[in-house]
Design a protein around this motif. Structure first.
Motif, mmCIF file in Angstrom:
data_model
loop_
_atom_site.group_PDB
_atom_site.id
_atom_site.type_symbol
_atom_site.label_atom_id
_atom_site.label_comp_id
_atom_site.label_asym_id
_atom_site.label_seq_id
_atom_site.Cartn_x
_atom_site.Cartn_y
_atom_site.Cartn_z
ATOM 1 N N ALA A 165 0.844 -1.196 0.000
ATOM 2 C CA ALA A 165 0.000 0.000 0.000
ATOM 3 C C ALA A 165 0.878 1.245 0.000
ATOM 4 O O ALA A 165 2.056 1.182 0.347
ATOM 5 C CB ALA A 165 -0.917 -0.002 1.212
ATOM 6 N N HIS A 166 0.286 2.366 -0.393
ATOM 7 C CA HIS A 166 1.017 3.633 -0.351
ATOM 8 C C HIS A 166 1.321 3.993 1.095
ATOM 9 O O HIS A 166 0.459 3.896 1.963
ATOM 10 C CB HIS A 166 0.185 4.739 -1.002
ATOM 11 C CG HIS A 166 0.025 4.557 -2.473
ATOM 12 N ND1 HIS A 166 1.044 4.793 -3.350
ATOM 13 C CD2 HIS A 166 -1.014 4.121 -3.208
ATOM 14 C CE1 HIS A 166 0.624 4.532 -4.577
ATOM 15 N NE2 HIS A 166 -0.622 4.112 -4.527
ATOM 16 N N ASP A 208 1.779 6.809 2.569
ATOM 17 C CA ASP A 208 1.134 7.958 3.193
ATOM 18 C C ASP A 208 -0.254 7.642 3.755
ATOM 19 O O ASP A 208 -0.867 8.470 4.422
ATOM 20 C CB ASP A 208 1.079 9.164 2.223
ATOM 21 C CG ASP A 208 0.526 8.762 0.867
ATOM 22 O OD1 ASP A 208 -0.085 7.669 0.792
ATOM 23 O OD2 ASP A 208 0.686 9.507 -0.112
ATOM 24 N N LEU A 209 -0.768 6.425 3.506
ATOM 25 C CA LEU A 209 -2.025 6.031 4.132
ATOM 26 C C LEU A 209 -1.808 5.754 5.614
ATOM 27 O O LEU A 209 -2.765 5.736 6.392
ATOM 28 C CB LEU A 209 -2.591 4.767 3.464
ATOM 29 C CG LEU A 209 -2.982 4.875 1.993
ATOM 30 C CD1 LEU A 209 -3.386 3.504 1.464
ATOM 31 C CD2 LEU A 209 -4.132 5.852 1.830
ATOM 32 N N LEU A 258 -7.510 -0.867 5.222
ATOM 33 C CA LEU A 258 -7.924 -0.651 3.830
ATOM 34 C C LEU A 258 -9.425 -0.419 3.699
ATOM 35 O O LEU A 258 -9.940 -0.251 2.592
ATOM 36 C CB LEU A 258 -7.534 -1.857 2.970
ATOM 37 C CG LEU A 258 -6.047 -1.992 2.645
ATOM 38 C CD1 LEU A 258 -5.792 -3.326 1.957
ATOM 39 C CD2 LEU A 258 -5.605 -0.851 1.751
ATOM 40 N N GLY A 262 -11.238 1.376 0.846
ATOM 41 C CA GLY A 262 -10.229 1.727 -0.148
ATOM 42 C C GLY A 262 -10.328 0.890 -1.412
ATOM 43 O O GLY A 262 -11.266 0.111 -1.609
ATOM 44 N N ASN A 265 -1.560 6.115 -8.450
ATOM 45 C CA ASN A 265 -2.506 6.350 -7.357
ATOM 46 C C ASN A 265 -3.945 6.010 -7.709
ATOM 47 O O ASN A 265 -4.863 6.528 -7.075
ATOM 48 C CB ASN A 265 -2.430 7.798 -6.871
ATOM 49 C CG ASN A 265 -1.432 7.921 -5.737
ATOM 50 O OD1 ASN A 265 -1.377 7.061 -4.868
ATOM 51 N ND2 ASN A 265 -0.624 8.960 -5.781
ATOM 52 N N ASP A 298 -5.290 2.168 -3.863
ATOM 53 C CA ASP A 298 -4.599 2.385 -2.599
ATOM 54 C C ASP A 298 -3.606 1.262 -2.336
ATOM 55 O O ASP A 298 -2.587 1.462 -1.682
ATOM 56 C CB ASP A 298 -5.617 2.413 -1.446
ATOM 57 C CG ASP A 298 -6.599 3.548 -1.625
ATOM 58 O OD1 ASP A 298 -6.127 4.668 -1.864
ATOM 59 O OD2 ASP A 298 -7.814 3.306 -1.552
#
Lengths: 360, 362
Positions: B152-153, B155-156, B164, B167, B210, B213
Motif C-alpha cells: 500500500a502507499h 502515506d495512508l 484498507l 479503499g 494512485n 490504494d
C-alpha cells in the motif's frame, strides 16, 4: 568505378531538386512535409538525447542513473562480461575472447573466394573449431578445465550457430541428393525423415535431445548435452535446407543431366561439375535466409538451460541493482544481433553479385 | 519496469501437463535403477554417487530469479537457493566450491532431475500434490514460505489490511490472487473496492498513478518491486497480512530415503544453528566451548551426527563455517544485506513469530 566529385555534387543536386518538388510542390505538401520531418527530427533528437547526451556511461556513476532522463549504460559497463561470456569463470575470460575471435576469423576467412575449395574449407574449419574447443575446454592445453555447462554468452551463441550450419549444410545437401535418388528406398527414407522433422517444432526437437534422450539412451551413448543439441539442431536445419536445395535442383533443366550422360560422365562428375555449381547459385538467397533465421533461432536454447547471449542478458539485469535498466541491456544485445545479421545479409548481396557474373 | 511476465509464479509452470507422461517414463526408469541400488547401508545411493563424482549437481536458472538464483558481476551464482545448494555440498563433500550449478529452465527442472542431470532441485519450487504424486518427486522440509501479500502507499499510514476499509485494491485478473484477496478481505470483514487489471505491468502503473490504494501480488515479488523499481521505497509499505502461503522446498527423486534425510537435516541444521546463535563467525568458539549438549551434538563435538547419515561427524560445523546459519543466508540474499530488504515475516524461526522449525535433534 569511382564517382568523381562533380558526379557526386550533380547527384546531390538532383536529389535535392526532386525532394523540393515532391515535398514542397504545393502549400499543403509543404505543411505535411514540415510536420512529418519535424516530427522525425524530434524523435531522432529524443533518441540521441536518451542514448548519448543524457546517458550515464560508467559503472562507477551508477548513483547518477536515478537522476538522469537518459540511458544508464553503467549496466553494460558492469555486466558486459556476463552478457558476452555467460557463466565462464571470470579469470579465464581471455580464453573465451580468443575463442570468439577464432570462430569469427574462421567465418570471415571462409567468406573469401580464395578459401573456396573443399579441402581448404575443411582445414580452415577443423582448425577454427579445434582452436575454439581447446581454448574453451582447456584441459588438453593444460589450462583449467571448463565443462560445457560453464560456456555461455556470445561465445556459446557463435559456437552453436557455426556448428549447426557447418554440420547442417552437408547434411542438407546429402538429404536433397537422397531425395532425388533413383533408388526408391533411399528416396523414401529421405522423404519420411524430412517431412517428419519439419512437422515438429524446433523447441520439441531440442527439448527431446536435451532432456528426453538421456532418459532413453544408455549412458555411454548419451554424450554431452551440447553435442546432442547441436546434432538435433543441425538435423532440423538440414531438413529445411534440403528443401531449399531441392527447389534449386528443380530449376535445372533435365536436358543438362541427359547431356552429361550423353558425354559419358558419371553420376558424381555430373553432380559436382555440372549441377551443383548451378544449384548453389539458385539456392543462395534462400540459404542466406536460412542462415540468418538459424542465427536468431539459437536463442531458443534458453529453454533447455543454455546460457546463450540472450539468457545471460536476462541474468545481467536480473538482480536487484540492475533490474530497472533492462532496456539498455536489450538494446545492447539487439546491437550485437544486428551487427552479425547485417554482415551476413551484406555478404549474401556480395555473393549474389559475384555469382551473377556467370549469368552474363 | 520489471519484466513481470517473465517472473514465473513459483507454484506453476506452463509445460507441466505435457511433460507428465515424459516424466512418468523417466520415473519408471529411475525407479528401476534405484531399486537395485538401494542397500542396507546408512549412506544413500545418491550420496554415494555424489561422493564418487566429487561434485554435487544443483539446479541453476536460465537467467536470474531475484534473490533466489542470480549471477553476480564476477559471473558467479548467488542467491538463497544457491547458498542452500552450497550448504548441502559442504555437508556431503566438505567444500562449497564442489557445487556444480547446472542452468535449467522452469520447464526443464523435473525431467532434468529424473534423468540425473542434477541431484536435487533447489529452485523456488513449491510443494504441490501433483508434483509429489504424479511427477514422482519427493519434497524436503519447506525452507521458505511465500504467499499473497498486499503493498500500500506509505502515506495512508496503515500497517495491516484492516486499514484498507473503503479503499481500492488492485489485482491481476484471472489469477488465484484475485480470489484469495476477495476471500481474505471478506473473512476479516473489510469492505474494499477491488479492480482487476489484465496485465501485471498495467496493474503496476495503475498503482503508481494512485488509481489504487493497494496492490496484491506474490510477497517476494512485491518486495523486489518495492526495493528496485519504485524511486522511493519508503513511500510504500508491504502490509503484515499473509493472505496465503505456499511452501517452497527442495525436490528430489523418489526412492532414495537416505538422501531425503540428508537434505532435510541440512535444512534442519541451518535452522538449529540459527536458533542456537551459531554463525559462520563464532562456529569455532562454539566448537571449542559448546554451551549445551544440543550444540555439541550438532557441531560434532559429541559423536553421532554424521554416522546416522553415513558421512562425517563434523559436517554441520563445516557447513555453517562455509555458508552461515539460515538467518545469515536469508539476510545475505533477501534480507537486510541484499537490495531487497525483505522482512523475515513467516520465514523467521517459530520462536520469532515465523513458521520455520527444525525436527528434534536427539
Amino acid at each position: 568505378m569511382r564517382m568523381s566529385y562533380a558526379d557526386t555534387t550533380q547527384r546531390l543536386g538532383l536529389w535535392a531538386a526532386s525532394f523540393r518538388k515532391r515535398g514542397f510542390g504545393t502549400p499543403l505538401a509543404s505543411v505535411i512535409s514540415i510536420l512529418v520531418y519535424g516530427g522525425l527530427a524530434y524523435c531522432i533528437w529524443l533518441a540521441v538525447d536518451w542514448a548519448i547526451l543524457s546517458a550515464v556511461w560508467s559503472a562507477k556513476d551508477v548513483a547518477r542513473c536515478g537522476d538522469t532522463s537518459g540511458a544508464c549504460w553503467s549496466v553494460i559497463d558492469a555486466r558486459h562480461r556476463l552478457i558476452l561470456f555467460g557463466l565462464y569463470p571470470y579469470e579465464e575470460h581471455w580464453r573465451s575472447t580468443l575463442a570468439c575471435v577464432a570462430i569469427i576469423a574462421t567465418v570471415i576467412l571462409s567468406c573469401f573466394p580464395a578459401a573456396w575449395s573443399a579441402w581448404r574449407l575443411a582445414v580452415l574449419w577443423v582448425v577454427g573449431f579445434a582452436t575454439y574447443y581447446l581454448l574453451m575446454e582447456g584441459s588438453l592445453l593444460g589450462l583449467r578445465q571448463v565443462t560445457t555447462d560453464g560456456w555461455g554468452g556470445l561465445a556459446l551463441t557463435l559456437f552453436l550457430f557455426s556448428a549447426v550450419v557447418l554440420l547442417g549444410m552437408p547434411m542438407g545437401l546429402g538429404l536433397a541428393l537422397m531425395r532425388r535418388s533413383e533408388m526408391p528406398v533411399v528416396r523414401l527414407f529421405a522423404m519420411v525423415l524430412i517431412d517428419f522433422i519439419r512437422s515438429l517444432p524446433l523447441l520439441t526437437t531440442l527439448f527431446t535431445a536435451a532432456v528426453v534422450l538421456p532418459i532413453l539412451l544408455p549412458s555411454w551413448l548419451e554424450g554431452d548435452k551440447i553435442w546432442r543439441v547441436i546434432v538435433a539442431f543441425a538435423l532440423f536445419f538440414a531438413c529445411y535446407q534440403a528443401e531449399v536445395f531441392r527447389g534449386a535442383f528443380q530449376a535445372i533443366p533435365k536436358g543438362q543431366f541427359e547431356a552429361g550422360k550423353a558425354l559419358g560422365l558419371g553420376y558424381w562428375s555430373i553432380m559436382f561439375r555440372l549441377i551443383l555449381p548451378q544449384v548453389f547459385r539458385h539456392a543462395l538467397p534462400s540459404t542466406i535466409n536460412m542462415v540468418v533465421v538459424t542465427f536468431k533461432e539459437t536463442a531458443i536454447v534458453i529453454i533447455i538451460g543454455f546460457f546463450d547471449v540472450l539468457a545471460s542478458a536476462k541474468a545481467a539485469f536480473g538482480t536487484g541493482e540492475w533490474s530497472p535498466h533492462y532496456l539498455e541491456v536489450y538494446i545492447f544485445v539487439a546491437a550485437i544481433y544486428w551487427v552479425f545479421i547485417f554482415s551476413l545479409g551484406q555478404y549474401g548481396e556480395y555473393l549474389k553479385g559475384r555469382m551473377a557474373i556467370a549469368e552474363r | 519496469m520489471l519484466h513481470v511476465n517473465t517472473y514465473v509464479p513459483i507454484y506453476r509452470t506452463n509445460k507441466e501437463g505435457i511433460m507428465k507422461s515424459l516424466i512418468a517414463i523417466g520415473a519408471t526408469v529411475a525407479a528401476l535403477t534405484t531399486l537395485s541400488a538401494t542397500t542396507a547401508s546408512a549412506q544413500s545411493a545418491t550420496v554415494t554417487q555424489i561422493m564418487e563424482r566429487g561434485t554435487m549437481l544443483c539446479s541453476g536458472h536460465n537467467g536470474s530469479y531475484f534473490g533466489f538464483v542470480e549471477v553476480n558481476d564476477k559471473n558467479e551464482w548467488k542467491g538463497l537457493d544457491i547458498d542452500l545448494c552450497r550448504a548441502l555440498t559442504t555437508a556431503i563433500l566438505g567444500d562449497p566450491e564442489k557445487a556444480q550449478i547446472v542452468p535449467l529452465s522452469w520447464a526443464q527442472r523435473f525431467p532434468a532431475l529424473q534423468s540425473g542431470d542434477v541431484d536435487v532441485i533447489i529452485k523456488a519450487t513449491g510443494w504441490t500434490m501433483g508434483r509429489d504424486t504424479e511427477l514422482g518427486l519427493q519434497f524436503s522440509l519447506p525452507y521458505f514460505f511465500g504467499g499473497t501479500q498486499i503493498m500500500a502507499h506509505g502515506d495512508l499510514g496503515i500497517t495491516d489490511a484492516t486499514g484498507l476499509e473503503g479503499g481500492t485494491v488492485c489485482v491481476e485478473a484471472g489469477t488465484t490472487i484475485e480470489r484469495i484477496v476477495a476471500n481474505y478481505l471478506q473473512t476479516i470483514g473489510v469492505t474494499t473496492n477491488n479492480i482487476s487489471y489484465e496485465s501485471a505491468a498495467e496493474l503496476r502503473s495503475a498503482y503508481l498513478a494512485n488509481r489504487c490504494d493497494a496492490f496484491a501480488a506474490w510477497g517476494p515479488f512485491l518486495a523486489v518491486l518495492r526495493a528496485t523499481e519504485i524511486d522511493n521505497p519508503d513511500a510504500h509499505v508491504i502490509l503484515n497480512d499473509q493472505l496465503s502461503s505456499e511452501p517452497i522446498a527442495a525436490a528430489m527423486r523418489q526412492g532414495d530415503d537416505g538422501f531425503v534425510d540428508m537434505v532435510n537435516w541440512t535444512i534442519a541444521s541451518l535452522l538449529i544453528a540459527e536458533e542456537e546463535g551459531i554463525t559462520s563467525a563464532n562456529v569455532d568458539e562454539m566448537v571449542a566451548n559448546p554451551p549445551n549438549p544440543r550444540v555439541a551434538r550438532l557441531l560434532g563435538v559429541e559423536p553421532g551426527m554424521g554416522e546416522r547419515l553415513g558421512i562425517r561427524d563434523t559436517w554441520a560445523r563445516e557447513m555453517i563455517a562455509a555458508v552461515g546459519n539460515f538467518g545469515e543466508i536469508y539476510d545475505r540474499n533477501l534480507g537486510e544485506g541484499s537490495p531487497y530488504k525483505l522482512e523475515r515475516g513467516l520465514n523467521n524461526l517459530w520462536s520469532h513469530g515465523g513458521v520455520l522449525y527444525a525436527p528434534i535433534l536427539d
